[in-house]
Design a protein around this motif. Structure first.
Motif, short mmCIF file in Angstrom:
data_model
loop_
_atom_site.label_atom_id
_atom_site.label_comp_id
_atom_site.label_asym_id
_atom_site.label_seq_id
_atom_site.Cartn_x
_atom_site.Cartn_y
_atom_site.Cartn_z
N ALA A 127 -2.69 -102.94 26.54
CA ALA A 127 -1.97 -103.28 25.44
C ALA A 127 -0.65 -103.06 25.11
CB ALA A 127 -2.89 -102.49 24.26
N LEU A 128 -0.17 -101.78 25.99
CA LEU A 128 1.14 -101.11 25.94
C LEU A 128 2.33 -101.75 26.96
CD1 LEU A 128 0.78 -97.60 24.77
CD2 LEU A 128 1.42 -99.53 23.31
N PHE A 156 -1.95 -95.48 19.54
CA PHE A 156 -1.18 -95.09 21.01
C PHE A 156 0.30 -95.62 20.95
CE2 PHE A 156 -5.59 -94.91 21.61
CZ PHE A 156 -5.91 -93.82 22.28
N VAL A 157 1.12 -94.93 21.48
CA VAL A 157 2.71 -95.28 21.30
C VAL A 157 3.39 -95.31 22.87
CG1 VAL A 157 4.96 -94.68 20.29
CG2 VAL A 157 2.80 -94.45 18.83
N HIS A 158 4.14 -96.29 22.88
CA HIS A 158 5.04 -96.38 24.12
C HIS A 158 5.96 -95.19 24.19
CE1 HIS A 158 7.17 -97.67 27.67
NE2 HIS A 158 6.47 -98.76 27.73
N PRO A 159 5.84 -94.13 25.08
CA PRO A 159 6.84 -92.91 25.31
C PRO A 159 8.38 -93.28 24.79
CG PRO A 159 5.04 -92.71 26.33
CD PRO A 159 4.88 -94.09 26.34
N GLU A 160 8.67 -94.49 25.90
CA GLU A 160 10.07 -95.06 25.69
C GLU A 160 10.71 -95.39 24.48
OE1 GLU A 160 10.76 -97.65 29.04
OE2 GLU A 160 10.10 -96.16 30.70
N ARG A 218 -3.89 -103.66 15.78
CA ARG A 218 -2.69 -104.18 15.68
C ARG A 218 -1.65 -103.67 16.53
NH1 ARG A 218 -0.55 -102.27 9.87
NH2 ARG A 218 -1.45 -104.02 9.41
N ARG A 219 -0.47 -104.51 17.24
CA ARG A 219 0.31 -104.23 18.09
C ARG A 219 1.63 -104.54 17.49
NH1 ARG A 219 0.28 -106.19 24.14
NH2 ARG A 219 -0.36 -108.38 23.47
N THR A 220 2.67 -103.72 17.68
CA THR A 220 3.84 -104.02 17.20
C THR A 220 4.98 -103.98 18.32
OG1 THR A 220 4.15 -101.74 16.62
CG2 THR A 220 3.29 -103.04 15.03
N TRP A 221 6.21 -104.91 18.13
CA TRP A 221 7.20 -104.88 19.13
C TRP A 221 8.38 -104.57 18.42
CZ3 TRP A 221 2.97 -107.94 19.50
CH2 TRP A 221 2.47 -108.14 20.64
N VAL A 226 6.94 -103.44 23.68
CA VAL A 226 5.61 -103.14 22.86
C VAL A 226 5.89 -101.60 22.49
CG1 VAL A 226 3.11 -102.70 22.72
CG2 VAL A 226 4.14 -104.49 24.00
N VAL A 227 5.81 -101.39 21.05
CA VAL A 227 6.07 -100.06 20.72
C VAL A 227 4.61 -99.43 20.54
CG1 VAL A 227 6.73 -98.51 18.52
CG2 VAL A 227 7.98 -100.67 19.21
N SER A 228 3.76 -99.99 19.78
CA SER A 228 2.36 -99.21 19.71
C SER A 228 1.09 -100.30 19.79
CB SER A 228 2.47 -98.46 18.40
OG SER A 228 2.31 -99.04 17.33
#
Length: 251
Positions: A127-128, A156-160, A218-221, A226-228
């Motif tokens: 997903a991320l 869950f969040v992409h650390p970068e 939900r996925r967000t960009w 991809v942010v979360s």
């Protein structure tokens, strides 16, 4: 039942109305007058047949349509109950739940259950768009409205995308508000499902195992990153999701 005669007269007074619609209106009148409050058990199909002199098919259609319209909650083998008035959330907008609740004049509270650095499972990594086992930030938060839990936010969040995510106080600031500032939204993806809650979700939402839930994945960009990815769980009896499209005009 005491009001049987009155209900029959109410139904007979609508000669031009289909019988099932007349039965619906009789029930709605009782609900809207406050005589049948939220969670009140309404008469069964068999009871309506006796009280109103209609067929079981007519009573079934009335109850079924009222349930689909959100006026009743039907539980197999138990009965039909007056639905609680629900809060609502915009379905295809990425909005701040704290703001939605404040707009209704209610109080928002958040309880942080998990806020940690973890390794990405295959599903989360996909997903991320990360490697399996890569570091991810995980938050699990219960949002309440006037003291009643209305949403589990498992994110869950992409650390970068948001390197300081774990340093935030999410009892005073929602993840949505923080991520919108840290990584401005450029796009989103939504998948809506109906599901029965898991045992741990029942505990967090203070609901029974028999109470269905609405879920949004939900996925967000932000730009092309991809942010979360988040799974939002709403108790079906307490919340509704809305979506509108096109232009709205006033006369």
């Amino acid at each position: 039942m005491k009001r049987s005669g009155e209900m029959k007269r109410d139904l007979a007074g609508n000669d031009s109305t289909p019988l099932y619609a007349g039965v619906k209106q009789v029930i709605l009148d009782r609900i809207h007058s406050g005589e049948w409050p939220p969670k009140y058990r309404v008469p069964s199909e068999n009871e309506l047949v006796v009280e109103l002199g209609v067929s079981k098919m007519t009573a079934n259609r009335a109850l079924r349509e009222l349930a689909s319209e959100g006026e009743l909650v039907r539980i197999q083998g138990v009965g039909s109950f007056v639905a609680e008035r629900k809060g609502y959330s915009a379905l295809f907008e990425v909005r701040n739940i704290a703001e939605e609740i404040a707009e209704r004049g209610h109080i928002h509270e958040a309880s942080v259950v998990v806020l940690a650095r973890e390794t990405a499972s295959p599903e989360i990594a996909d997903a991320l768009e990360l490697a399996i086992g890569a570091a991810v930030f995980h938050s699990l938060i219960v949002h309440s409205e006037n003291g009643v839990p209305v949403q589990i936010e498992d994110r869950f969040v992409h650390p970068e995308a948001a390197p300081e995510y774990l340093d935030q106080d999410f009892t005073t600031l929602t993840p949505n508000a923080y991520l919108t500032a840290a990584a401005p939204l450029s796009g989103s993806e939504h998948v809506v499902e109906a599901a029965m809650p898991q045992a741990w979700e029942c505990k967090l939402l203070t609901i029974l195992k028999s109470e269905p839930c609405l879920t949004i994945r939900r996925r967000t960009w932000s730009a092309k990153q991809v942010v979360s990815t988040a799974r939002l769980v709403y108790p079906g009896y307490r919340y509704r999701l809305e979506a509108r499209s096109g232009k709205m005009f006033e006369d």
